[in-house]
Design an enzyme around this catalytic site. Structure first.
Site, short mmCIF file in Angstrom:
data_model
loop_
_atom_site.label_atom_id
_atom_site.label_comp_id
_atom_site.label_asym_id
_atom_site.label_seq_id
_atom_site.Cartn_x
_atom_site.Cartn_y
_atom_site.Cartn_z
N GLN A 9 18.97 139.71 14.58
CA GLN A 9 20.01 139.55 13.57
C GLN A 9 21.12 140.60 13.66
OE1 GLN A 9 17.01 139.36 10.34
NE2 GLN A 9 18.16 137.61 9.61
N HIS A 112 9.60 140.43 15.33
CA HIS A 112 10.30 139.75 14.25
C HIS A 112 10.86 138.42 14.77
CE1 HIS A 112 12.44 140.43 10.22
NE2 HIS A 112 12.79 139.21 10.61
N ASN A 156 6.16 140.49 11.67
CA ASN A 156 6.89 140.21 10.45
C ASN A 156 6.62 138.78 9.97
OD1 ASN A 156 9.27 140.95 8.52
ND2 ASN A 156 9.82 138.94 9.36
N GLU A 157 6.14 138.65 8.75
CA GLU A 157 5.93 137.36 8.10
C GLU A 157 5.27 136.31 9.01
OE1 GLU A 157 9.67 136.10 6.45
OE2 GLU A 157 9.60 137.58 4.85
N TYR A 301 10.73 137.52 -2.47
CA TYR A 301 12.10 137.16 -2.81
C TYR A 301 12.20 136.30 -4.07
CZ TYR A 301 13.81 138.90 1.68
OH TYR A 301 14.15 139.70 2.73
N GLU A 365 10.33 143.92 2.19
CA GLU A 365 11.59 143.19 2.01
C GLU A 365 11.65 142.66 0.58
OE1 GLU A 365 12.69 140.08 4.72
OE2 GLU A 365 12.11 141.25 6.48
#
Length: 430
Positions: A9, A112, A156-157, A301, A365
């Site tokens: 990103q 990621h 990540n996730e 989130y 996050e």
């Protein structure tokens, strides 16, 4: 305070200085409206060439921590240690050294979502071979950067990667295989994490004295009808399929939640499969997986409501296996998929605390997405942050906020913009 980014990103330089292609390079270069306006990460924020400018921003903000991810294919262009890219090593060495020189603690994510394309061509996360490939990559990173990096996130996730890539097809490789490959990918992701944790524990921990975990995405869920027993049970299943699927094996007993195993087995039988679509973990694998995290890293989130949705037609799919319908309350403020529900984060942390034996929790996050370039009058997002921290600190003494580098804390919060990954962070006492 802290901020977080991910390699694809922000870095750009997609083929610079010997970097190999990742699955995201391939995915975005195919066009076909796979991403918004067929954009790519070829340039992104240009952090690969503009790191010095990023460092100025980090210093100007007074950050104490910076979480970033390593590009596997920048370090190992074909995904293996058969070819090591020294320019990639130099780039990350400079980031780490510059951060430490300026009093900023690096928190490094190994993976990621940007798998080297060469490994994807060999089966990617659907192949058992990826477990060994990831372990060797992790070993390389621990041995190369671990003398200075003391906080590691392996993956990540992984729950979102399995779902969005293999169930929905919205992430690379972009070929949805509903109800089947999501479980195979998750199975291999868990084992890859566990294997790499053991490598660190046995080969590096004594000398490097660091910590290793993985970060799990978790939205909070509430029954659509609080008085409905079926909605209450559906909510428990929603949590089990989303959070507990990864957390229970790693933090409790090495195995998947019983309700997940029974639901998938039941639906598989109805659909005519000879066995469950959820792979079984052997006793040896359970022993290998159990206890492979030094802290609980979670990414929150938003929140959703859950309603029981019987799978009468025997449809394939993770939500169909769970027999749930998930949706937001129409009164909640939202931008894109994020609905602002500050109390959800408090309920989530309470659930983790009570379910997983009061672990040290890092919120790696959290945030509110951007629909345009941020302005200095970013009232809506800052109000979201304010309400979120208010929930975290509710009924707690004012002096409960501590810097991450001080002892005795239980939460680290990295508040990130989902548009670019920047944000603020702190750790607070539970």
């Amino acid at each position: 305070m802290g901020a977080a980014t991910s390699a694809y990103q922000v870095e750009g330089g997609w083929d610079a200085d010997g970097k190999g292609p990742s699955v995201w390079d391939t995915f975005t270069h195919q066009g076909r409206d796979r991403v918004f306006k067929n954009q790519t990460g070829d340039v992104a924020c240009g952090s690969y060439t503009l790191w010095e400018e990023d460092l100025k921003c980090i210093k100007q903000l007074g950050l104490t921590h910076y979480r970033f991810s390593l590009s596997w294919s920048r370090l190992l262009p074909d995904g293996t240690t058969g070819f090591i890219n020294q320019k990639g090593i130099d780039y990350y060495n400079k980031i780490i050294d510059d951060l430490l020189t300026n009093g900023v603690t690096p928190i490094v994510t190994l993976y990621h979502f940007d798998l080297p394309q060469t490994l994807e061509d060999q089966g990617g996360w659907l192949s058992e071979a990826i477990i060994d490939s990831f372990d060797k990559y992790a070993w390389f990173c621990f041995s190369t950067f671990g003398d200075r990096v003391k906080h590691w996130i392996t993956i990540n996730e992984p729950n979102m990667l399995a779902l969005v890539a293999y169930e929905l097809g919205a992430f690379p490789p972009g070929v949805p295989q509903v109800g089947t490959k999501v479980y195979q990918a998750a199975h291999n992701l868990i084992k890859a994490h566990a294997r790499s944790w053991h490598s660190y524990d046995s080969l590096f921990r004594k000398e490097q004295k660091g910590m290793v975990s993985l970060s799990i995405f978790a939205g909070w869920v509430e029954p659509a009808d609080p008085n409905s027993v079926s909605d209450q049970e559906a909510t428990k299943r929603a949590i089990a399929f989303q959070l507990d699927f990864f957390a229970k094996p790693i933090f409790i007993d090495g195995d998947y939640p019983e309700v997940v195993k029974s639901q998938v087995a039941l639906m598989s039988k109805k659909q005519g499969y000879p066995s469950s679509r959820l792979p079984e973990l052997t006793e040896e694998e359970k022993k290998m997986i159990r206890g492979t995290a030094d802290f609980f890293a979670v990414q929150y989130y938003t929140t959703r409501l859950v309603k029981y949705q019987e799978n009468k037609k025997g449809e394939l799919g993770l939500l169909q296996d769970a027999e749930v319908e998930v949706f937001p309350d129409s009164s909640w403020i939202n931008l894109d998929w994020v609905y602002v529900v500050p109390w959800g984060i408090r309920k989530l942390l309470k659930y983790i605390k009570e379910t997983y034996n009061n672990p040290v929790i890092y919120i790696t996050e959290n945030g509110f997405p951007l629909d345009e370039a941020p302005s200095f009058d970013d009232t809506q997002r800052w109000e979201c942050f304010r309400q979120t921290f208010q929930e975290l600190l509710r009924e707690e003494p004012r002096n409960c906020i501590e810097s991450l580098i001080e002892g005795g804390s239980h939460f680290f919060v990295s508040v990130c913009s989902t548009g670019g990954g920047h944000g603020l962070g702190m750790r607070v006492r539970a």
